[in-house]
Design an enzyme around this catalytic site. Structure first.
Site, PDB file in Angstrom:
ATOM      1  NE  ARG A   1      -1.418  -8.756 -23.181  1.00 31.86           N
ATOM      2  CZ  ARG A   1      -2.621  -8.186 -23.290  1.00 31.86           C
ATOM      3  NH1 ARG A   1      -2.780  -7.119 -24.052  1.00 31.86           N
ATOM      4  NH2 ARG A   1      -3.650  -8.688 -22.649  1.00 31.86           N
TER       5      ARG A   1
ATOM      6  NE  ARG B   1      -7.994 -11.317 -21.282  1.00 30.43           N
ATOM      7  CZ  ARG B   1      -8.175 -10.014 -21.492  1.00 30.43           C
ATOM      8  NH1 ARG B   1      -8.281  -9.196 -20.482  1.00 30.43           N
ATOM      9  NH2 ARG B   1      -8.287  -9.549 -22.716  1.00 30.43           N
TER      10      ARG B   1
ATOM     11  CD  GLU C   1      -4.292  -2.812 -24.656  1.00 28.08           C
ATOM     12  OE1 GLU C   1      -5.450  -3.172 -24.968  1.00 28.08           O
ATOM     13  OE2 GLU C   1      -3.997  -2.256 -23.598  1.00 28.08           O
TER      14      GLU C   1
ATOM     15  CB  SER D   1      -2.874   1.213 -22.827  1.00 22.78           C
ATOM     16  OG  SER D   1      -4.053   1.920 -23.042  1.00 22.78           O
TER      17      SER D   1
ATOM     18  NE  ARG E   1      -3.791  -4.816 -14.894  1.00 21.92           N
ATOM     19  CZ  ARG E   1      -3.633  -4.056 -15.967  1.00 21.92           C
ATOM     20  NH1 ARG E   1      -4.310  -4.341 -17.071  1.00 21.92           N
ATOM     21  NH2 ARG E   1      -2.832  -3.022 -15.941  1.00 21.92           N
TER      22      ARG E   1
END
Length: 428
Positions: free
Chosen positions: A392, A278, A350, A353, A263
């Site tokens: 994560r 991130r 988070e 999801s 990403r």
RNA sequence: GGAGGGAUGGCCGAGUGGCCGAUGGCGGCGGUCUUGAAAACCGCUGUACGGGGAACCGUACCGGGGGUUCGAAUCCCUCUCCCUCCGCCA
């Protein structure tokens, strides 16, 4: 994509529901109404002209069969052909404009989604495990990892720039252990079929799941090719059945895959600049389900539970949050976020999801099914969820199981994947 | 990268310019026959869009796009994918 028929017949209702998402729609109500009106008008004209053309052609054919001359009919039809071509040109422009609009309209929130604008309006639905009671100040993973010699940001930056990392030794092995643990759990216990998909996909594939055309800036594109690095395995897994009509008796289909995810993180400058949270490249084990419409919300609950189970087995504290309308992703009708406890930040972060996109992606990717293998083809519902974001998870393991001396206890369930090792210790 | 072959309905497979949305077969559905089933026989059997209250009517679709023609599944160009051979390669 929202059902275009619904969009036409109940535009006011649909619009009101879309506005609950809060974000400004980059499509105008009036434009949609106008495009739909003009589209139908042009279709009627084109079809009428084609009908006349066909009648004339049949007449010519009939005359020729009788050995008669029909050339006196040519001119009129030639003119008609030119007229049709012009009308079709206009219709094509209208259709293109309409398609562009439709592809940029987000999904409708489900009735059970709480109304709201920000993360403040999300609703916590459950909480599991207690944050570890550490009798020393917890270190952040970006301090723990490098001190253990298993994580290196500086060398990664030299090779690839910011937002990349290198895992070494036990760090690399722990990442691999997490991937294998998750895949085994989902494939062997939760009934998912393990898949290894392509990591590069075409633009049309990303349009199927909703990343394109609106979010191209978030993706990495291969220069001179119509290929993008996958931002999530949701893309290839959901598109596995693109343009297919499935036998309803085989549903639900459940897939799991490990892939790296890429990403660009455009627009997130300044956010999470330190550490693994991130990155431009990260590992993820993904869960995807393809279901009949009437079972998709039950399947969303069980998919979310499948993802939560990973954290429970690892012994990591988490909470599960139902996203409000304003926090919902573009393609989703309903989403649960699973958030893991990070001691260094003293908050839940988070890590998964889980979404039901209903027929939104199915319509874009043209994935249908027939009940009992017969009857009319209907769109399936597609669901996806992280099971889990591996990087994560590694962060959560390091931070939650750290000890005063900087060592990290390896969770029981990972030890078989770590050659029986129980602890990762700093080099002497 | 080079040379050649191919893509037709749920599937197989005909069709080289005009009653072709497309022969035939398989599969599926309905019926006749049968105590029941099979076999045999008969009939039906795509999708999308537009119009209409509806019955229904119209238009499009033979891998995608473009062209030739009064008219294209059929002729031409182009792209994609699959197969065979050569080259290169983990």
């Amino acid at each position: 994509m929202i059902d275009p028929v619904l969009l036409r017949d109940r535009l006011e209702d649909v619009w009101a529901r879309l506005l609950t998402r809060g974000a400004a729609l980059d499509v105008s109500y009036e434009t949609l109404v106008d495009l739909d009106r003009r589209r139908r008008q042009f279709i009627r004209q084109v079809e009428e002209q084609k009908h006349q053309q066909r009648l004339a052609s049949d007449e010519i054919a009939a005359l020729k069969r009788q050995g008669l001359d029909a050339s006196h009919l040519f001119d009129a039809n030639r003119g008609r052909s030119r007229h049709i071509k012009a009308l079709e040109g206009e219709l094509d422009l209208i259709e293109q404009a309409r398609a562009r609009q439709l592809l940029r309209i987000p999904n409708l929130p489900h009735a059970s989604v709480p109304l709201g604008r920000t993360v403040e309006d999300n609703r916590e639905v459950r909480r599991h495990g207690d944050p570890p009671a550490l009798d020393f100040p917890p270190k952040a993973h970006w301090d723990l990892g490098p001190a253990l010699g298993i994580l290196d940001f500086e060398r990664a930056a030299r090779m690839s720039g910011t937002r990349f990392s290198v895992l070494m030794g036990d760090g690399a092995r722990l990442e691999r252990a997490l991937i294998n643990f998750m895949l085994d759990l989902h494939a062997r216990e939760h009934g998912y079929t393990e898949v290894e998909p392509p990591f590069l996909v075409k633009g049309a594939t990303l349009e199927g799941t909703g990343q394109l055309p609106k979010f191209e800036a978030d993706l990495f594109r291969i220069a001179d090719w119509d290929l993008f690095l996958v931002p999530t395995a949701e893309v290839p897994l959901t598109n596995l059945h693109r343009d297919e009509i499935l036998d309803g008796r085989t549903l639900p289909l459940r897939y799991t895959a490990y892939t790296p995810c890429f990403r660009s993180e455009a627009g997130s400058h300044g956010a999470d600049v330190r550490g693994l949270i991130r990155q431009h490249q990260f590992d993820k084990v993904e869960l995807v389900k393809i279901t009949a419409p009437d079972q998709s919300y039950d399947e969303l609950e069980s998919l979310t539970r499948d993802a939560e189970r990973v954290l429970e087995l690892l012994g990591l504290p988490y909470r599960t949050v139902l996203l409000c309308t304003g926090d919902l992703g573009f393609a989703s009708s309903k989403t649960y976020d699973i958030e893991v406890w990070l001691p260094s930040q003293r908050l839940y972060r988070e890590i998964s999801s889980c979404s039901n996109t209903e027929a939104f992606q199915a319509r874009r990717a043209n994935i249908r099914f027939r009940r009992d293998g017969t009857g009319k083809a209907e769109f399936v519902h597609t669901l996806n969820g992280s099971g889990l974001a591996v990087g994560r998870t590694l962060v959560a393991v390091l931070e939650n199981f750290q000890q005063r001396d900087g060592s990290v206890v390896i969770p029981d369930v990972l030890r078989p994947f770590m050659g029986g090792r129980e602890i990762i210790e700093p080099p002497r």
